[in-house]
Write an enzyme that holds these catalytic residues in place. Structure first.
Site, PDB file in Angstrom:
ATOM      1  N   GLU A 503      -4.417  -3.239  16.663  1.00 19.55           N
ATOM      2  CA  GLU A 503      -3.597  -2.577  15.625  1.00 19.55           C
ATOM      3  C   GLU A 503      -4.285  -1.326  15.069  1.00 19.55           C
ATOM      4  O   GLU A 503      -4.369  -1.124  13.863  1.00 19.55           O
ATOM      5  CB  GLU A 503      -3.238  -3.557  14.506  1.00 19.55           C
TER       6      GLU A 503
HETATM    7  C1  LIG Z   1      -7.339  -8.918  22.357  1.00 15.75           C
HETATM    8  C2  LIG Z   1      -6.430  -7.756  22.323  1.00 15.75           C
HETATM    9  C3  LIG Z   1      -5.091  -7.939  22.014  1.00 15.75           C
HETATM   10  C4  LIG Z   1      -4.213  -6.860  22.062  1.00 15.75           C
HETATM   11  N1  LIG Z   1      -2.858  -7.068  21.892  1.00 15.75           N
HETATM   12  C5  LIG Z   1      -2.007  -6.044  22.173  1.00 15.75           C
HETATM   13  C6  LIG Z   1      -0.604  -6.259  22.226  1.00 15.75           C
HETATM   14  O1  LIG Z   1      -0.123  -7.362  21.997  1.00 15.75           O
HETATM   15  N2  LIG Z   1       0.210  -5.223  22.550  1.00 15.75           N
HETATM   16  C7  LIG Z   1      -0.290  -3.989  22.819  1.00 15.75           C
HETATM   17  O2  LIG Z   1       0.479  -3.093  23.130  1.00 15.75           O
HETATM   18  N3  LIG Z   1      -1.617  -3.734  22.752  1.00 15.75           N
HETATM   19  C8  LIG Z   1      -2.474  -4.730  22.447  1.00 15.75           C
HETATM   20  N4  LIG Z   1      -3.833  -4.495  22.411  1.00 15.75           N
HETATM   21  C9  LIG Z   1      -4.320  -3.153  22.631  1.00 15.75           C
HETATM   22  C10 LIG Z   1      -5.011  -2.548  21.409  1.00 15.75           C
HETATM   23  O3  LIG Z   1      -4.073  -2.102  20.495  1.00 15.75           O
HETATM   24  C11 LIG Z   1      -5.916  -1.457  21.952  1.00 15.75           C
HETATM   25  O4  LIG Z   1      -7.008  -2.123  22.545  1.00 15.75           O
HETATM   26  C12 LIG Z   1      -6.353  -0.488  20.943  1.00 15.75           C
HETATM   27  O5  LIG Z   1      -5.276   0.320  20.600  1.00 15.75           O
HETATM   28  C13 LIG Z   1      -7.520   0.387  21.403  1.00 15.75           C
HETATM   29  O6  LIG Z   1      -7.332   0.895  22.679  1.00 15.75           O
HETATM   30  P1  LIG Z   1      -8.491   0.766  23.769  1.00 15.75           P
HETATM   31  O7  LIG Z   1      -8.966  -0.639  23.741  1.00 15.75           O
HETATM   32  O8  LIG Z   1      -7.994   1.294  25.037  1.00 15.75           O
HETATM   33  O9  LIG Z   1      -9.659   1.646  23.204  1.00 15.75           O
HETATM   34  P2  LIG Z   1      -9.821   3.233  23.369  1.00 15.75           P
HETATM   35  O10 LIG Z   1      -8.552   3.903  23.038  1.00 15.75           O
HETATM   36  O11 LIG Z   1     -10.456   3.501  24.676  1.00 15.75           O
HETATM   37  O12 LIG Z   1     -10.834   3.547  22.193  1.00 15.75           O
HETATM   38  C14 LIG Z   1     -12.231   3.358  22.323  1.00 15.75           C
HETATM   39  C15 LIG Z   1     -12.905   3.752  21.034  1.00 15.75           C
HETATM   40  O13 LIG Z   1     -12.642   5.120  20.738  1.00 15.75           O
HETATM   41  C16 LIG Z   1     -12.169   5.240  19.420  1.00 15.75           C
HETATM   42  N5  LIG Z   1     -11.228   6.354  19.348  1.00 15.75           N
HETATM   43  C17 LIG Z   1     -10.184   6.624  20.151  1.00 15.75           C
HETATM   44  N6  LIG Z   1      -9.557   7.732  19.754  1.00 15.75           N
HETATM   45  C18 LIG Z   1     -10.207   8.173  18.654  1.00 15.75           C
HETATM   46  C19 LIG Z   1     -10.066   9.286  17.774  1.00 15.75           C
HETATM   47  N7  LIG Z   1      -9.104  10.186  17.915  1.00 15.75           N
HETATM   48  N8  LIG Z   1     -10.948   9.427  16.773  1.00 15.75           N
HETATM   49  C20 LIG Z   1     -11.945   8.540  16.607  1.00 15.75           C
HETATM   50  N9  LIG Z   1     -12.125   7.484  17.396  1.00 15.75           N
HETATM   51  C21 LIG Z   1     -11.273   7.302  18.402  1.00 15.75           C
HETATM   52  C22 LIG Z   1     -11.501   3.926  19.117  1.00 15.75           C
HETATM   53  O14 LIG Z   1     -11.479   3.704  17.710  1.00 15.75           O
HETATM   54  C23 LIG Z   1     -12.412   2.963  19.844  1.00 15.75           C
HETATM   55  O15 LIG Z   1     -13.476   2.646  19.007  1.00 15.75           O
HETATM   56  C24 LIG Z   1      -4.714  -5.567  22.341  1.00 15.75           C
HETATM   57  C25 LIG Z   1      -6.063  -5.395  22.605  1.00 15.75           C
HETATM   58  C26 LIG Z   1      -6.920  -6.465  22.611  1.00 15.75           C
HETATM   59  C27 LIG Z   1      -8.359  -6.235  22.952  1.00 15.75           C
END
Ligand SMILES: Cc1cc2nc3c(=O)[nH]c(=O)nc-3n(C[C@H](O)[C@H](O)[C@H](O)COP(=O)(O)OP(=O)(O)OC[C@H]3O[C@@H](n4cnc5c(N)ncnc54)[C@H](O)[C@@H]3O)c2cc1C
Length: 830
Positions: A503
């Site tokens: 989220e």
């Molecule tokens: C257990 C679990 C359940 C989930 N459930 C769902 C679900 O039901 N439906 C769904 O659609 N998604 C779901 N997600 C996805 C979740 O919303 C994403 O994992 C999340 O949005 C982060 O994306 P990412 O993991 O690809 O990290 P990335 O986008 O690769 O981010 C990596 C890091 O970079 C940071 N970052 C990225 N952009 C910026 C910025 N502009 N400025 C500063 N920092 C930044 C982030 O904060 C993070 O620390 C789930 C994820 C997990 C792990």
């Protein structure tokens, strides 16, 4: 000389007074005019001087006070510059900015929070029906859940638990009664998730997700009548298990860039040719995805043949896809840090589906992002803040109890200062987190969709939970590290990063969203200025911009002056509520001071850095921290009032409010130290901290008193941990720790007798003989006392026990026990 000095002092006093009260331009003009008249009389200016001075004054006053002149000379020129430098916003950015509502955050952003108004908001309360649900099915489902069985043996909820959750309507708490749902308030929804989180994370997440952003919420707001009538009753009763699939391998935090796409085309559906879309997607991390029957799917919709209209790229679209539809691939699982709630990838290649499957029907094709942003705040206000509070409450109660039962150096570890320090933090943070949970859920129940506040709650509750679980792990030592049915900390520690990541991952939430969205949405004038510049034209734009811009200047000036005056008067003039408790009055004053400082700093930062501030995430992250601390203090102080000013809670309030104020000050200091324009930074520091930085970290004495709350049974501890599941009896490991805690305290006089007897040489401890039996033998304690002491010892030993396993960690036995029951993939492979 004296007269000159008095005139200068008078001029400064008039300026400060007018600015402090954010006086209208007319009053400034009257003030300046009166001042000039006094000067003219006192110094007997010549006719020529009078003519020149009053002539200039009249021109300036006319420009400032006559709208047409002011616009022509000043604000229209600023508007033109503004239009040139303000970057165009994409529709995605606009949807994000427009989403949700502002509430108490706007008061904080104004620099003048109206505390009386805040305290007048009635405390949110559960209805009798909601309370009965918590005392009935919610207690029952917790009693049925065995976290070790879920996380180690089955890697899933047992079928009985799944069925119970569905049958009792847990998955339809947000669905109104007319569709067969429970129709609960946000507070009740939060209370249920919190209780479940104190028992099993997998259970809580399974219930949380269908009640958060996903098919249910989207249907309620945007579904067609047909869609609502079909799906909502089925979702309410768990006949459909929903999931919501937005995240793709290439689009995580930047969710709006999803590559998943659909193409509008004709095709065959149920034997007929219909207008539909051929959709290709590859999603990951989707919670409940592997077992979902209804897939909420986000993809970008294209209409190259113009079957729907002129536009080719329609934009992000949300559809509801039954997972038994041919071409939908679900079932495989991720293993998110042993939390084992159902989570996994799903995909489809050129899957044809009718346009009717778009949530809201074809009119909502391309409006998916707006729909998602519009629905995000309510769920984000509840799910993760609440589950974090649940975790905090459970850890507070269990860690306190454990540290009274666990003895090292002949002392309960909780009474050793180092451990006490961590315990005190746990108690005070838990108090504040619960306060934030209740105030935020209360806002949702008042009809708000608090966009910025939900981000604050999500970020800070998960982060404080991270501190709490780290403290709890440290206090438990090896007991927290060795996993098993007798470890109540380890799974919480493992699963914590999930809340940090979902989220809106926390780094992004802190550095991009809280201040980024807050600066535009909560600021009284910025959005009006932006809209006038970019969305309005002609005279209407000029009038609107002029009004917002001149008010903005007054606002900035006023906050600067107020920050300065609060700084030199040690906040003595800071606002306090008419209806607040005297013992917390100074905290309102301090917070008002910091609110003025924050509002001033925010304006000057935006002015100095403009659009670049968005990229300066270290600065905007700290600005977000200040805003967040102000919100968390507000929630804490309101909670104290709403709970009837419980004096025994004051140590926790005093610790945490000081901690929050100190953090706010540190964040401001960090901004000033790194402000790109050094001269402006110096001026800002003189204004905000004219007598230096006065907030200090919380006192050790408050920390000790807070720790005591967790080390003694009683009303304060019960109030702090209210709403958590407390298993009955002594067999459940968490029930045993509570029983051992009570028994340990009851036995302390007996232990004291035994200790003194040893010290005075009345008996000598013997290897292999317990001290109690020796005490009886030497008539130090009675037979009844011995029985009580031995019961306590048995409980203590069961509490400090750590699990061990055969070489295969019991997997052969588990497989045999589960027999023919369908096993999740992960166990089969193992
Ligand atoms: C257990 C679990 C359940 C989930 N459930 C769902 C679900 O039901 N439906 C769904 O659609 N998604 C779901 N997600 C996805 C979740 O919303 C994403 O994992 C999340 O949005 C982060 O994306 P990412 O993991 O690809 O990290 P990335 O986008 O690769 O981010 C990596 C890091 O970079 C940071 N970052 C990225 N952009 C910026 C910025 N502009 N400025 C500063 N920092 C930044 C982030 O904060 C993070 O620390 C789930 C994820 C997990 C792990």
């Amino acid at each position: 000389m004296l007269a000159i000095a008095s005139f200068i002092v008078a001029a400064i006093a008039i300026f400060l007074l007018l600015a402090f009260f954010q006086s209208p331009l007319q009053l400034w003009s009257v003030g300046a005019g009166a001042y000039l008249v006094t000067l003219s009389i006192a110094y007997q200016w010549s006719a020529t001087t009078n003519a020149v001075v009053f002539g200039i004054f009249a021109v300036l006053a006319a420009i400032l006070n006559v709208g047409v002149l002011r616009r022509a000379v000043i604000s229209n020129r600023v508007l033109a510059i503004f239009r040139r430098i303000l970057p165009d916003m994409t529709q995605t950015e606009k949807d994000a900015i427009d989403a949700g509502t502002v509430w108490w955050d706007a008061d904080l952003f104004s620099g003048k929070p109206d505390w009386t108004k805040l305290l007048a908001i009635p405390a949110p309360r559960l209805s009798a029906e909601e309370q009965a649900f918590l005392d009935g099915p919610c207690e029952e489902v917790c009693a049925m859940a065995n976290d070790w069985e879920i996380t180690h043996e089955r890697y899933d909820l047992p079928p009985k638990l799944w069925q119970y959750v569905k049958d009792k309507g847990f998955l339809g708490m947000i669905i109104p009664k007319k569709y067969g749902g429970l129709g609960f308030s946000a507070l009740a929804h939060s209370a249920v998730v919190m209780k479940l989180s104190t028992r099993s994370n997998a259970l809580a997440v399974t219930v949380m997700v269908p009640n958060s952003l996903g098919p249910g919420e989207l249907l309620l707001h945007y579904g067609t009548e047909e869609q609502k009538n079909h799906y909502l009753p089925r979702l309410a009763k768990g006949q459909e298990v929903p999931c919501f699939a937005l995240t793709s391998p290439e689009a995580g935090s930047d969710a709006a860039s999803i590559p998943d796409f659909g193409v509008v085309c004709k095709g065959t559906f149920q034997g007929k040719e219909v207008l539909g879309m051929r959709v290709t997607w590859d999603k990951r991390y989707i919670t409940l995805g592997p077992v979902a029957t209804l897939l909420g799917l986000a993809f970008r919709l294209y209409d190259p043949e113009h079957l729907l209209g002129d536009k080719e790229d329609l934009g992000i679209t949300c559809a509801l896809v039954p997972t038994n539809h041919p071409g939908v691939n679900i079932g495989r699982r991720h293993l998110p840090l042993n939390a084992v709630f159902q989570n996994g990838p799903n995909s489809g290649k050129e899957v044809f589906m009718p346009l009717d499957w778009i949530i809201g029907g074809r009119e909502y094709a391309g409006k998916g992002w707006m729909m998602l942003m519009g629905c995000l705040a309510a769920g984000r206000s509840i799910s993760l803040p609440t589950s974090s509070v649940g975790g905090a409450k459970a850890l507070a109660r269990l860690t306190g109890a454990y540290s009274r039962v666990r003895v090292q150096f002949k002392t309960p570890i909780g009474k050793l200062e180092g451990v006490e320090e961590a315990l005190g933090r746990i108690a005070a943070n838990t108090y504040m987190m619960d306060a934030c949970r209740i105030m935020t859920a209360g806002a949702v129940d008042l009809g708000e969709k608090p966009a910025v506040i939900s981000a604050i709650a999500k970020y800070h509750m998960t982060e404080r939970a991270r501190h709490i679980v780290n403290d709890a792990m440290d206090i438990h030592g090896g007991k927290g590290i060795c996993l098993g049915p007798n470890n109540w900390v380890g799974r919480g520690y493992q699963v914590l990063p999930v809340g940090i990541t979902v989220e809106g991952a926390n780094i992004l939430t802190r550095t991009l969203i809280i201040f980024g969205q807050g600066a535009i949405r909560c600021h009284p004038y910025v959005l009006r200025e932006m809209r006038a510049a970019k969305e309005m034209q002609g005279a209407a734009a000029e009038i609107e911009f002029d009004d917002a811009f001149t008010s903005h200047i007054g606002h900035t000036l006023s906050n600067g002056v107020r920050a300065f005056i609060h700084g030199i008067t040690s906040s003595r003039l800071g606002q306090t509520p008419r209806n607040g408790a005297p013992e917390t009055r100074h905290y309102y004053r301090f917070t008002s001071r910091l609110a003025a400082a924050f509002a001033f700093l925010a304006d000057v930062s935006m002015l100095a850095m403009g659009g670049a501030l968005k990229r300066k995430e270290k600065i905007s992250g700290r600005l977000g921290d200040v805003l967040s601390m102000l919100y968390l203090v507000s929630a804490t102080l309101k909670h104290y009032e709403d709970q009837g000013r419980q004096k025994e809670d004051l140590p926790m309030i005093r610790w945490v409010v000081r901690d929050l104020l100190y953090h706010a000050q540190e964040a401001i200091d960090g901004i000033l130290s790194n402000f790109p324009v050094k001269s402006v930074a110096t001026l800002l520091r003189w204004t905000i901290f004219p007598l230096g930085m006065s907030f200090r970290p919380p006192l050790d004495a408050r920390n000790r008193e807070s720790a005591k709350v967790l080390l003694e049974p009683g009303a304060t501890r019960d109030r702090l941990t209210a709403g958590m599941y407390l298993p009955k009896g002594e067999t459940d490991p968490t029930a045993a720790v509570e029983a051992a805690f009570v028994a340990t305290i009851a036995c302390e006089p007996i232990d004291e007798k035994l200790r003194k007897a040893v010290k005075k040489g009345k008996m000598v401890p013997q290897p292999g003989v317990d001290l109690g039996s020796l005490g009886l033998k030497h008539q130090i304690i009675s037979a009844d006392e011995l029985a009580q002491w031995q019961k306590k010892e048995a409980l203590r030993k069961s509490v400090i026990k750590v699990d061990d396993f055969p070489q295969d960690f019991g997997r052969a036995e588990i497989l045999q026990k589960l027999g023919d029951e369908k096993l999740p993939h992960a166990v089969k492979v193992a």
